[in-house]
Write a protein that holds these residues in place. Structure first.
Motif, PDB file in Angstrom:
ATOM      1  N   ALA A  39       3.535   7.157  -3.813  1.00  0.00           N
ATOM      2  CA  ALA A  39       2.626   6.017  -3.947  1.00  0.00           C
ATOM      3  C   ALA A  39       1.282   6.317  -3.277  1.00  0.00           C
ATOM      4  CB  ALA A  39       3.258   4.773  -3.334  1.00  0.00           C
ATOM      5  N   SER A  42      -0.782   8.543  -5.446  1.00  0.00           N
ATOM      6  CA  SER A  42      -1.012   8.070  -6.810  1.00  0.00           C
ATOM      7  C   SER A  42      -2.503   7.981  -7.136  1.00  0.00           C
ATOM      8  CB  SER A  42      -0.359   6.700  -6.992  1.00  0.00           C
ATOM      9  OG  SER A  42      -0.720   6.140  -8.236  1.00  0.00           O
ATOM     10  N   VAL A  51      -1.344  -0.072  -1.754  1.00  0.00           N
ATOM     11  CA  VAL A  51       0.072   0.105  -1.418  1.00  0.00           C
ATOM     12  C   VAL A  51       0.427  -0.880  -0.310  1.00  0.00           C
ATOM     13  CG1 VAL A  51       1.831   1.709  -0.539  1.00  0.00           C
ATOM     14  CG2 VAL A  51      -0.006   2.552  -2.034  1.00  0.00           C
ATOM     15  N   MET A 175       1.244  -1.690  -5.256  1.00  0.00           N
ATOM     16  CA  MET A 175       2.592  -1.109  -5.272  1.00  0.00           C
ATOM     17  C   MET A 175       3.297  -1.586  -4.004  1.00  0.00           C
ATOM     18  SD  MET A 175       1.660   2.779  -6.522  1.00  0.00           S
ATOM     19  CE  MET A 175       0.070   2.868  -5.702  1.00  0.00           C
ATOM     20  N   PRO A 213       9.582   1.337  -5.422  1.00  0.00           N
ATOM     21  CA  PRO A 213       8.379   0.497  -5.548  1.00  0.00           C
ATOM     22  C   PRO A 213       8.619  -0.648  -6.521  1.00  0.00           C
ATOM     23  CG  PRO A 213       7.838   2.832  -5.747  1.00  0.00           C
ATOM     24  CD  PRO A 213       9.327   2.730  -5.807  1.00  0.00           C
ATOM     25  N   GLY A 215       6.945  -3.466  -9.111  1.00  0.00           N
ATOM     26  CA  GLY A 215       5.773  -3.536  -9.967  1.00  0.00           C
ATOM     27  C   GLY A 215       5.045  -4.850  -9.858  1.00  0.00           C
TER      28      GLY A 215
END
Length: 262
Positions: A39, A42, A51, A175, A213, A215
């Protein structure tokens, strides 16, 4: 200059925590760390998708010791380290402590001031830039033997609704990664008198687990009353995700002995 002071502060604390864990003073098991690292790496973060990690809070050493599990490279890079909310009446009581925690990426939070305060506003702004925000949902230390029990099953105390506001008002859904820690309550038990309340019980077996994670959350905001209901619902969803992870680690009782039903 402040950027480098902050990086140095986080690096020193991070390496100190990693040394404590590496020396075996507190044996630790880590699960799911690649989920968090993925994450943080990302490409979506560059487009403003932040995050959020949300964790149970069982001792005064949860922060920063749990971040000793991160790779060393994370400590020097602000984007790879969390911002977190910290109690003003504990962490920001004098200029020295205030400077230390501010450089450690802690947002001064006034407990009891509600969800519309500068710390929450700043958390939303940082998430909007793709930063990482870490939250202790209960808002204070709650050791497992104090968890409320219903039908023999332990639950975390109600999460603060500021979580719902942070998640809902960030332009791009962040996330959300649930976390669960164990053993830190044995490392630094609550309720001891001075000076023992400042002395860790080394040798406690620790664990840090990162979940999958989550959504997008429902983000429809209407009237003030509807917005409040959505924030509460989102907060409850996040709390269930953390509790579900905790049960997968600690069992259905979250470490609380079941109550015998009469």
């Amino acid at each position: 200059m402040s950027k480098y002071v902050s990086a140095a502060t986080i690096t020193i604390i991070g390496l100190t925590c990693k040394s404590v864990l590496k020396l075996g003073l507190c044996p630790i098991t880590v699960n799911g760390l690649p989920k968090l690292l993925a994450a943080l790496d990302s490409s979506e973060r560059e487009n403003g998708r932040g995050v959020v990690t949300v964790c149970n809070h069982i001792s005064t050493l949860d922060e920063p010791l749990s971040w000793g599990v991160l790779p060393c490279r994370n400590y020097w890079t602000s984007r790879k380290m969390r911002w977190t909310l910290g109690a003003a009446d504990i962490l920001f009581t004098n200029p020295v402590l205030s400077a230390f925690f501010r450089n450690g990426q802690v947002l001064k939070t006034v407990r009891g001031a509600g969800i519309y305060q500068p710390a929450v506003d700043t958390a939303i702004e940082k998430l909007s830039r793709g930063d990482w925000i870490h939250l202790f949902g209960e808002g204070n230390v709650c050791q497992p033997d104090t968890y409320p029990v219903e039908n023999g099953i332990g639950h975390l105390r109600r999460f603060k609704w500021g979580i719902g506001r942070i998640v809902m008002e960030t332009p791009r859904p962040p996330m959300i990664i649930p976390m669960w820690i164990t053993g830190f309550d044995k490392l630094m038990p609550e309720g001891r008198g001075f000076p023992f309340n400042f002395i860790p019980h080394f040798g406690a077996k620790l664990s840090v687990t990162f979940g999958d994670p989550h959504g997008k959350m429902k983000r429809d905001l209407g009237s003030d009353e509807e917005s409040r209901d959505v924030r509460i619902a989102v907060t409850e969803v996040v709390q269930r995700a953390v509790e579900d992870l905790g049960r997968s680690v600690s069992g259905t009782t979250l470490g609380v002995k079941p109550v015998t039903q009469s």
